[in-house]
Design a protein around this motif. Structure first.
Motif, PDB file in Angstrom:
ATOM      1  N   ALA A 233       0.865  -1.179   0.000  1.00  0.00           N
ATOM      2  CA  ALA A 233       0.000   0.000   0.000  1.00  0.00           C
ATOM      3  C   ALA A 233       0.904   1.232   0.000  1.00  0.00           C
ATOM      4  O   ALA A 233       1.699   1.429   0.926  1.00  0.00           O
ATOM      5  N   GLU A 234       0.800   2.048  -1.030  1.00  0.00           N
ATOM      6  CA  GLU A 234       1.713   3.168  -1.204  1.00  0.00           C
ATOM      7  C   GLU A 234       1.657   4.140  -0.028  1.00  0.00           C
ATOM      8  O   GLU A 234       2.674   4.729   0.356  1.00  0.00           O
ATOM      9  N   GLU A 235       0.486   4.296   0.580  1.00  0.00           N
ATOM     10  CA  GLU A 235       0.387   5.227   1.699  1.00  0.00           C
ATOM     11  C   GLU A 235       1.261   4.807   2.869  1.00  0.00           C
ATOM     12  O   GLU A 235       1.775   5.657   3.605  1.00  0.00           O
ATOM     13  N   PHE A 236       1.471   3.503   3.033  1.00  0.00           N
ATOM     14  CA  PHE A 236       2.324   3.044   4.129  1.00  0.00           C
ATOM     15  C   PHE A 236       3.790   3.383   3.857  1.00  0.00           C
ATOM     16  O   PHE A 236       4.542   3.715   4.778  1.00  0.00           O
ATOM     17  N   ARG A 237       4.192   3.288   2.608  1.00  0.00           N
ATOM     18  CA  ARG A 237       5.565   3.684   2.259  1.00  0.00           C
ATOM     19  C   ARG A 237       5.763   5.174   2.535  1.00  0.00           C
ATOM     20  O   ARG A 237       6.824   5.593   3.017  1.00  0.00           O
ATOM     21  N   GLN A 238       4.756   5.970   2.242  1.00  0.00           N
ATOM     22  CA  GLN A 238       4.866   7.409   2.477  1.00  0.00           C
ATOM     23  C   GLN A 238       4.948   7.719   3.971  1.00  0.00           C
ATOM     24  O   GLN A 238       5.754   8.547   4.401  1.00  0.00           O
ATOM     25  N   VAL A 239       4.125   7.040   4.767  1.00  0.00           N
ATOM     26  CA  VAL A 239       4.163   7.238   6.217  1.00  0.00           C
ATOM     27  C   VAL A 239       5.515   6.814   6.775  1.00  0.00           C
ATOM     28  O   VAL A 239       6.105   7.502   7.621  1.00  0.00           O
ATOM     29  N   ALA A 240       6.034   5.702   6.279  1.00  0.00           N
ATOM     30  CA  ALA A 240       7.330   5.219   6.757  1.00  0.00           C
ATOM     31  C   ALA A 240       8.443   6.195   6.402  1.00  0.00           C
ATOM     32  O   ALA A 240       9.326   6.482   7.228  1.00  0.00           O
ATOM     33  N   ALA A 241       8.415   6.716   5.167  1.00  0.00           N
ATOM     34  CA  ALA A 241       9.471   7.635   4.727  1.00  0.00           C
ATOM     35  C   ALA A 241       9.492   8.903   5.565  1.00  0.00           C
ATOM     36  O   ALA A 241      10.559   9.504   5.771  1.00  0.00           O
ATOM     37  N   ALA A 242       8.332   9.325   6.072  1.00  0.00           N
ATOM     38  CA  ALA A 242       8.248  10.560   6.858  1.00  0.00           C
ATOM     39  C   ALA A 242       8.512  10.332   8.342  1.00  0.00           C
ATOM     40  O   ALA A 242       8.563  11.287   9.117  1.00  0.00           O
ATOM     41  N   SER A 243       8.678   9.072   8.741  1.00  0.00           N
ATOM     42  CA  SER A 243       8.845   8.757  10.157  1.00  0.00           C
ATOM     43  C   SER A 243      10.285   8.928  10.614  1.00  0.00           C
ATOM     44  O   SER A 243      11.224   8.615   9.864  1.00  0.00           O
ATOM     45  N   PRO A 244      10.512   9.392  11.860  1.00  0.00           N
ATOM     46  CA  PRO A 244      11.875   9.413  12.410  1.00  0.00           C
ATOM     47  C   PRO A 244      12.499   8.021  12.490  1.00  0.00           C
ATOM     48  O   PRO A 244      13.717   7.888  12.570  1.00  0.00           O
ATOM     49  N   ALA A 245      11.647   7.002  12.445  1.00  0.00           N
ATOM     50  CA  ALA A 245      12.125   5.619  12.517  1.00  0.00           C
ATOM     51  C   ALA A 245      12.226   4.975  11.138  1.00  0.00           C
ATOM     52  O   ALA A 245      12.269   3.739  11.027  1.00  0.00           O
ATOM     53  N   ALA A 246      12.273   5.776  10.089  1.00  0.00           N
ATOM     54  CA  ALA A 246      12.235   5.261   8.717  1.00  0.00           C
ATOM     55  C   ALA A 246      13.295   4.201   8.464  1.00  0.00           C
ATOM     56  O   ALA A 246      13.044   3.217   7.742  1.00  0.00           O
ATOM     57  N   GLN A 247      14.478   4.343   9.043  1.00  0.00           N
ATOM     58  CA  GLN A 247      15.564   3.399   8.787  1.00  0.00           C
ATOM     59  C   GLN A 247      15.300   2.032   9.411  1.00  0.00           C
ATOM     60  O   GLN A 247      16.008   1.072   9.115  1.00  0.00           O
ATOM     61  N   ARG A 248      14.299   1.953  10.267  1.00  0.00           N
ATOM     62  CA  ARG A 248      13.998   0.677  10.934  1.00  0.00           C
ATOM     63  C   ARG A 248      12.726   0.027  10.395  1.00  0.00           C
ATOM     64  O   ARG A 248      12.191  -0.901  11.011  1.00  0.00           O
ATOM     65  N   VAL A 249      12.229   0.504   9.263  1.00  0.00           N
ATOM     66  CA  VAL A 249      11.046  -0.092   8.628  1.00  0.00           C
ATOM     67  C   VAL A 249      11.495  -0.860   7.388  1.00  0.00           C
ATOM     68  O   VAL A 249      12.177  -0.308   6.518  1.00  0.00           O
ATOM     69  N   VAL A 250      11.137  -2.126   7.328  1.00  0.00           N
ATOM     70  CA  VAL A 250      11.524  -2.995   6.219  1.00  0.00           C
ATOM     71  C   VAL A 250      10.266  -3.493   5.524  1.00  0.00           C
ATOM     72  O   VAL A 250       9.385  -4.089   6.165  1.00  0.00           O
ATOM     73  N   PHE A 251      10.156  -3.256   4.218  1.00  0.00           N
ATOM     74  CA  PHE A 251       9.036  -3.761   3.432  1.00  0.00           C
ATOM     75  C   PHE A 251       9.487  -5.020   2.703  1.00  0.00           C
ATOM     76  O   PHE A 251      10.487  -5.011   1.984  1.00  0.00           O
ATOM     77  N   LEU A 252       8.766  -6.112   2.898  1.00  0.00           N
ATOM     78  CA  LEU A 252       9.090  -7.365   2.225  1.00  0.00           C
ATOM     79  C   LEU A 252       8.086  -7.645   1.120  1.00  0.00           C
ATOM     80  O   LEU A 252       6.886  -7.416   1.276  1.00  0.00           O
TER      81      LEU A 252
END
Length: 366
Positions: A233-252
């Motif tokens: 879901a593209e919106e989740f990628r956008q939320v992750a990219a804007a998060s301070p924790a972006a480097q700790r989010v992995v999409f499989l």
């Protein structure tokens, strides 16, 4: 007395897309009784019957030509499969579809959820219109409606006024047909570095992944692994990219069954903060694999997990953090005798019994 002719079951898959219902199809075919031949109409693209199946299986047609082409070909295939010489056959539609108008025999339709009514956010108008038509057709044409949860059965009564005597509840199985394999490379690296990870189902907007990403900012010792099923879901990628924790989010991407089992079994916790569910099979699978599981307040998830998951008190990141602190403290709900639900073999036997009962005591479609 000559032996009774075997019952032949025609399975309509024209309403089945990639995802959980395809899993239902595979496991039902795997455990279907040997004396009941299966004819599969409009099988999903690329799907093949499992090698360890017991029943004789014939794939009559596959999905092609988009939705319009699939429905047209499935309607004709059902008309042929249920015509002259089909005595003793029955039709099971795995999801509401317009194609069942082609059946000349009574139909049982499986209803997984009414999300298009109860969580219609961002659904294209054409999709909502098709589902209105397909659900209306299923309700009007089906002799029996099988709901995957009491929640869905209640929704059918409340929204479509379908009385309980026309419906039955059937819970899917939750065991996996494979042993856990190797972790995906990204997760092996996290584990090698001494890290821990959380897993969240994230192939659709209603899965609540944004709540897990929000919580991750307060959970600095974890990575968050988002299972996309190949349909991120593209919106989740956008939320992750804007998060301070972006480097700790992995999409499989889509995982094989063995990789999926390894990923979930190796997680510190499995998260399902969904805004809406018809059942919640991944949460039941996670519990069966022994992984502590956190769910949203959605009632279907409580039903699917049998009270064995930690339940968020609200749909907020803070509630997710509090639930995970409970997991860390070991204050988990007491295990039940059916932790993680039942096996697919048991579930398949129950479904066959429901079909047999419907045939023995037919109720007129409304």
């Amino acid at each position: 007395m000559p032996p009774a002719e075997p019952v032949r079951t025609v399975v309509d898959c024209s309403g089945v897309g990639a995802g959980g219902i395809t899993r239902v199809l595979t496991e039902l075919v795997r455990y279907w009784p040997a004396g009941d031949p299966l004819r599969i109409v409009a099988a999903p693209g690329g799907w093949t019957p499992p090698d360890d199946r017991r029943a004789e299986v014939t794939v009559v047609s596959t999905q092609d030509g988009g939705r319009v082409g699939t429905i047209a070909s499935a309607t004709e295939a059902l008309r042929r499969a249920t015509g002259r010489g089909a005595e003793g056959s029955r039709v099971l539609s795995l999801s509401p579809s317009l194609a069942i108008r082609g059946s000349r025999l009574p139909v049982t339709t499986m209803v997984h959820d009414l999300a298009f009514k109860l969580w219609p956010h961002d659904l294209p108008a054409a999709v909502k219109q098709y589902r209105r038509l397909s659900y209306g057709t299923a309700i009007g044409r089906s002799e029996q409606l099988i709901c995957v949860s009491h929640r869905t059965r209640h929704d059918l009564l409340g929204i479509y006024h379908v009385p309980y005597e026309r419906t039955a509840v059937w819970h899917p199985g939750s065991d996996l047909s494979v042993e856990a394999g190797a972790l995906p490379a990204a997760l092996s690296t996290i584990r090698y570095q001494g890290g821990r990870y959380l897993v969240v189902a994230g192939h659709a907007p209603h899965k609540g992944v944004e709540l897990a990403i929000e919580a991750l900012t307060e959970l600095s010792s974890y990575h968050l692994v988002v299972l996309t099923g190949g349909q991120p879901a593209e919106e989740f990628r956008q939320v992750a990219a804007a998060s301070p924790a972006a480097q700790r989010v992995v999409f499989l991407d889509r995982l094989g069954d063995a990789e999926y089992a390894a990923t979930v079994a190796g997680a510190a916790a499995f998260l399902m903060p969904s805004h809406f569910e018809g059942y919640g099979l991944p949460a039941a699978e996670a519990l069966r694999l022994g992984t502590p599981t956190v769910i949203s307040p959605d009632p279907a998830l409580l039903e699917a997990t049998g009270g064995a998951a930690v339940r968020m008190t609200s749909w907020t990141g803070d509630a997710m953090v509090r639930a995970l602190r409970e997991v860390e403290s070991g204050r988990l709900p007491a295990a039940t005798a059916e932790l993680g639900g039942r096996s697919w073999q048991e579930a398949t036997g129950h479904l066959v019994a429901l079909l047999d009962a419907a045939a023995a005591h037919p109720a007129p479609a409304q």
